[in-house]
Design an enzyme around this catalytic site. Sequence first.
Site, PDB file in Angstrom:
ATOM      1  N   HIS A 107      37.421  42.653  38.108  1.00 28.42           N
ATOM      2  CA  HIS A 107      36.558  42.102  37.065  1.00 28.42           C
ATOM      3  C   HIS A 107      36.416  40.584  37.155  1.00 28.42           C
ATOM      4  CE1 HIS A 107      36.073  45.779  34.528  1.00 28.42           C
ATOM      5  NE2 HIS A 107      37.127  46.149  35.238  1.00 28.42           N
TER       6      HIS A 107
ATOM      7  N   ASP B 190      33.298  32.410  37.222  1.00 25.55           N
ATOM      8  CA  ASP B 190      33.413  33.610  36.394  1.00 25.55           C
ATOM      9  C   ASP B 190      32.986  34.819  37.204  1.00 25.55           C
ATOM     10  OD1 ASP B 190      34.066  34.932  34.064  1.00 25.55           O
ATOM     11  OD2 ASP B 190      32.810  33.677  32.797  1.00 25.55           O
TER      12      ASP B 190
END
Length: 469
Positions: A153, A361
């Site tokens: 993730h 991110d």
Amino acid sequence: MERLVVISNRTGDLENKTQTGGLAVGIVDALRSRGGMWVGWNGEVGRESKASRKTYDNVISLTMPLSEEEHEQYYLGFANKVLWPAFHYRLDLMDHRTEFVDRYAAVNRKFADMTCPHLREDDLIWIHDYHLIPLAAEFRQRDCRQKIGFFLHIPFPSADVFSAIPYHDWLRECFLQFDLIGLQTKNDVQNFCRYLREHSDVEFITSNTVRWHDQVITIADFPIGIDVQQFAEMAHQDDDTIELERMRRTVLKRFQIISADRLDYSKGLPQRMKAFRKFLEDCPEYQGRAEYLQIASPSREDVSAYADIRAELEGLTGAVNGKFADFNWAPIQYINRNIPREQLAQLFRCSLVGLITPLRDGMNLVAKEYVAAQDDKDPGILILSKFAGAAEELDQAIIVNPYDIHDVAQALKRAAVMSMDERRERHRSLLKQVTGNDANQWKDNYLAALQSAGTSGELKKRFAIHRAG
């Protein structure tokens, strides 16, 4: 249809019919439709180490607590003081200690020991995130032949950064026990494959498929999404406090810039505040008009780097407000607590600018939530970091370099004067992308790829997982 077994550091709330976050939305739907099991840490820290098993219709929840040492060394230690900073390109913040990696390996063995007795031969196993990279190797040592997939993730770093992680060679061999390695972006796939080319002897069958010993591993990107309809519905709900604030800004001809993040050094929060200060300095006509709301929910407060970032943000907020504020206007509102998602959705809807500029991110679902929350007739503008995984998909946002304060300040100026026609055109394109690749589409794409991934052969026994030194 094969049963699905999901293993993640934390499990979702299976008692709740409504899930939040891309992971929980996609996975709970899959578990309920296929039947299966969700395995993970229950969030408790203490001496009791007994696993707990509960059944919700056709889904089993299997959880365990962590001891204080496990929490300190596996979770806060190797996972969040070594892997998290390294995967976010902050090698300077790594705190490597031998006991961290030992405990990290031991907790993954514990997860495997807890899960194996409950597995069936035809289960599909889906393991999530950096906490559990060694878990497939542990299953293989226990003669598990099921198809095992992994999804990361967070970003996968460049080859040279990953090779700087202590025990990166062990982590590599753990990765190569999966049948499918799912990453968020095409760039992550390129980084992983380049690392394998430079630091392993795997055979590349195709550009993203490799053979290692007698196992075929597929590496592919699966950008995670959100439940678009659910978030849009929350944004349309009425909240008297937020509506009054929106009306106040309308009367006073003010507009709101909003950011919502976990309090984390990877999010670029100090740089963002400095960019807003630069915007006010360069565009004095917006002094008294632009209001910046930064919501930073607490995160890993036991890690010193997070205390440092909190202190810096508090200092910046005071400095900017002290310099620019008037008796009826403060340029920055800084909130360091969790905000209910319903209120957050409504705040997004009444904000002219969504300022989402992480330094690095994996995806950043907040950017997608901001898009989903907008009013089609009067949409806001998304300003997005080029280092967020979402930038690969959301190219109709204003894409910026978060390290370049002048670039972000100029983007704020551009957003402040953008015509309604351009705002609507950008939003239509962004919403189409967000809707077309939502949480369920992500889940379906991943599981289809896992089902068709190369079946593991008889794994060679010469692979030896790291054992406490």
